[in-house]
Design an enzyme around this catalytic site. Structure first.
Site, mmCIF file in Angstrom:
data_model
loop_
_atom_site.group_PDB
_atom_site.id
_atom_site.type_symbol
_atom_site.label_atom_id
_atom_site.label_comp_id
_atom_site.label_asym_id
_atom_site.label_seq_id
_atom_site.Cartn_x
_atom_site.Cartn_y
_atom_site.Cartn_z
ATOM 1 N N ILE A 236 6.647 -30.705 -53.931
ATOM 2 C CA ILE A 236 7.921 -31.158 -54.430
ATOM 3 C C ILE A 236 7.820 -32.357 -55.425
ATOM 4 O O ILE A 236 6.697 -33.017 -55.260
ATOM 5 C CB ILE A 236 9.071 -31.381 -53.389
ATOM 6 C CG1 ILE A 236 8.629 -32.469 -52.538
ATOM 7 C CG2 ILE A 236 9.262 -30.319 -52.485
ATOM 8 C CD1 ILE A 236 9.763 -33.083 -51.648
ATOM 9 N N THR B 36 3.856 -32.971 -58.584
ATOM 10 C CA THR B 36 4.301 -32.827 -57.386
ATOM 11 C C THR B 36 3.307 -33.717 -56.115
ATOM 12 O O THR B 36 2.468 -34.283 -56.696
ATOM 13 C CB THR B 36 4.201 -31.197 -56.868
ATOM 14 O OG1 THR B 36 2.540 -30.974 -56.843
ATOM 15 C CG2 THR B 36 5.205 -30.580 -57.589
ATOM 16 N N ASP B 37 4.206 -33.638 -55.035
ATOM 17 C CA ASP B 37 3.433 -34.542 -53.990
ATOM 18 C C ASP B 37 2.732 -33.202 -53.013
ATOM 19 O O ASP B 37 2.604 -32.342 -53.489
ATOM 20 C CB ASP B 37 4.380 -35.575 -52.987
ATOM 21 C CG ASP B 37 5.491 -34.433 -52.446
ATOM 22 O OD1 ASP B 37 5.572 -33.522 -52.406
ATOM 23 O OD2 ASP B 37 6.286 -35.178 -51.992
ATOM 24 N N MET B 38 2.193 -33.944 -51.894
ATOM 25 C CA MET B 38 1.351 -32.905 -50.971
ATOM 26 C C MET B 38 2.217 -31.904 -50.430
ATOM 27 O O MET B 38 1.657 -30.927 -50.195
ATOM 28 C CB MET B 38 1.019 -33.761 -49.717
ATOM 29 C CG MET B 38 -0.205 -34.757 -50.365
ATOM 30 S SD MET B 38 -1.077 -35.647 -48.864
ATOM 31 C CE MET B 38 -1.648 -34.405 -48.135
#
Length: 129
Positions: free
Chosen positions: A19, A14-16
């Protein structure tokens, strides 16, 4: 025939915002194709060592349609769309339940170990039809 591979979204995917980072969908579909190859009985190490050929992705047409999130259970689906003497086109989806999050058309070719394009061996074309 559609081959299915379940995957879970981990923190590292995931990203920050929590997601799935967009490039990881490409990883998911790569795993789907690799497991599909095993499922139909192809050994890529034998292809490389005995025949001197490897699969290579020539083209990817991708649509990002939704967002996977941390801890989601996703399903990668892989199907052969078409096969010719020189290429296979695979259709792949990443789903969460019935929702399609990602869709791709992937063109796969064979190459010699020195990077030259080569025909798909007849036995492979027969296996995927």
């Amino acid at each position: 025939m559609i081959y299915e591979l379940p995957v879970r979204v981990y923190y590292e995917d995931t990203d920050m915002a929590g997601i799935v980072y967009y490039a990881n969908y490409l990883r998911y579909i790569e795993r789907g194709r690799s497991e599909w190859v095993r499922e139909i009985g192809l050994d890529q190490n034998v292809m490389k060592d005995r025949d001197g050929i490897v699969f290579a992705v020539r083209r990817v047409e991708a649509d990002y349609l939704g967002s996977g999130k941390l801890d989601d259970e996703l399903l990668v689906q892989t199907a052969v769309k078409s096969v010719t003497g020189v290429r296979m086109v695979m259709e792949q989806w990443v789903k969460r339940g019935e929702d399609v999050l990602f869709h791709a058309l992937v063109t796969v070719v064979c190459m010699s170990l020195d990077g030259q394009p080569t025909r798909l061996p007849a036995n492979i074309r027969q296996m995927v039809h």
